[in-house]
Design a protein around this motif. Structure first.
Motif, short mmCIF file in Angstrom:
data_model
loop_
_atom_site.label_atom_id
_atom_site.label_comp_id
_atom_site.label_asym_id
_atom_site.label_seq_id
_atom_site.Cartn_x
_atom_site.Cartn_y
_atom_site.Cartn_z
N GLY A 43 -13.85 -4.03 -6.09
CA GLY A 43 -13.93 -2.63 -5.15
C GLY A 43 -12.87 -1.94 -5.25
O GLY A 43 -12.07 -2.36 -5.46
N VAL A 44 -13.64 -1.36 -4.55
CA VAL A 44 -12.46 0.15 -3.54
C VAL A 44 -11.20 -0.64 -3.13
O VAL A 44 -12.12 -1.22 -2.19
N ARG A 45 -10.03 -0.57 -3.44
CA ARG A 45 -8.61 -1.69 -2.11
C ARG A 45 -7.94 -0.61 -1.54
O ARG A 45 -7.59 -1.15 -0.75
N LEU A 46 -7.73 0.46 -2.04
CA LEU A 46 -7.14 1.28 -1.20
C LEU A 46 -8.02 2.70 -1.94
O LEU A 46 -8.30 3.04 -2.59
N ALA A 47 -8.09 3.42 -1.14
CA ALA A 47 -8.42 5.67 -0.55
C ALA A 47 -7.33 6.05 0.53
O ALA A 47 -7.51 5.72 1.17
N GLN A 48 -6.10 6.61 -0.33
CA GLN A 48 -5.11 7.13 1.15
C GLN A 48 -4.85 8.60 0.42
O GLN A 48 -4.41 8.62 -0.96
N ASP A 49 -4.86 9.77 1.20
CA ASP A 49 -3.52 10.65 0.93
C ASP A 49 -2.19 10.25 0.96
O ASP A 49 -1.96 9.79 2.14
N ASP B 20 -7.04 -4.96 -12.87
CA ASP B 20 -7.62 -6.34 -12.19
C ASP B 20 -6.99 -7.36 -11.41
O ASP B 20 -7.76 -8.02 -11.27
N MET B 21 -6.19 -6.66 -10.64
CA MET B 21 -5.37 -6.96 -9.17
C MET B 21 -5.10 -5.99 -8.88
O MET B 21 -4.14 -5.26 -9.07
N ALA B 22 -5.41 -5.85 -7.20
CA ALA B 22 -3.98 -5.06 -6.59
C ALA B 22 -4.44 -6.15 -5.14
O ALA B 22 -5.14 -6.24 -5.07
N LEU B 23 -2.58 -6.28 -4.87
CA LEU B 23 -2.59 -7.67 -3.64
C LEU B 23 -1.73 -6.49 -2.91
O LEU B 23 -0.70 -5.88 -3.37
N TYR B 24 -1.73 -6.14 -1.10
CA TYR B 24 -0.84 -5.68 -0.59
C TYR B 24 0.50 -6.70 -0.89
O TYR B 24 -0.11 -7.91 -0.27
N GLU B 25 1.26 -6.59 -0.38
CA GLU B 25 2.81 -7.75 0.13
C GLU B 25 2.63 -8.72 1.01
O GLU B 25 3.06 -9.45 0.56
N GLU B 26 2.17 -8.50 2.02
CA GLU B 26 2.40 -9.34 3.12
C GLU B 26 0.32 -10.78 2.74
O GLU B 26 0.60 -11.19 3.26
#
Length: 137
Positions: A13-19, A80-86
């Motif tokens: 799904g959507v991992r991030l939506a930001q301006d 295919d992947m999106a992870l925040y550093e933490e």
């Protein structure tokens, strides 16, 4: 100052939506920086580090393979992947890298298994790079 709307979409799904003020991501031909009012473009994304800058703050993610669609006011990355550093667990990722490298060295994998293992290795190496680059101290 105008802003760029960024959406990061994975199979989950959507991992991030930001301006944001600016985004940098790993493209097929090198690192790409995107500001508002960018020329329209569709390009391939390779595993690596995504940096989002907004109001002096930075968000960092490890992203996998996919595509980016850029317009004057929007950046959409399908990957295919999106992870925040933490969110990255360094020990587990290092273990996955070692297993993938060993499997590729043994050369007993079929063509599809080899491609899947190579893709896993690329995603894992991207995570390690992000985690180690931004480690405190």
């Amino acid at each position: 100052m105008s802003q760029l709307h960024v959406e990061i979409v994975t199979p989950e799904g959507v991992r991030l939506a930001q301006d944001v003020d600016m985004a940098t991501f790993p493209g097929e031909e090198g690192e790409m920086g995107v500001y508002p009012n960018h020329e329209p473009l569709i390009t391939r994304v390779v595993p690596g580090e995504l940096v989002l800058q907004a109001g002096g703050a930075r968000k960092i993610m490890a992203i996998g393979e996919g595509f980016a669609k850029i317009s004057a006011e929007r950046l959409i990355i399908l990957c295919d992947m999106a992870l925040y550093e933490e969110e990255i667990e360094e020990a587990k990722v290092a273990e996955a890298v070692a297993r993938a490298q060993q499997a590729l060295r043994q050369k007993e994998l079929g063509e599809e298994e080899q491609a899947a293992t190579a893709a896993l290795l690329a995603r894992s190496l991207a995570q390690l790079k992000v985690k180690r680059r931004h480690r405190p101290g």
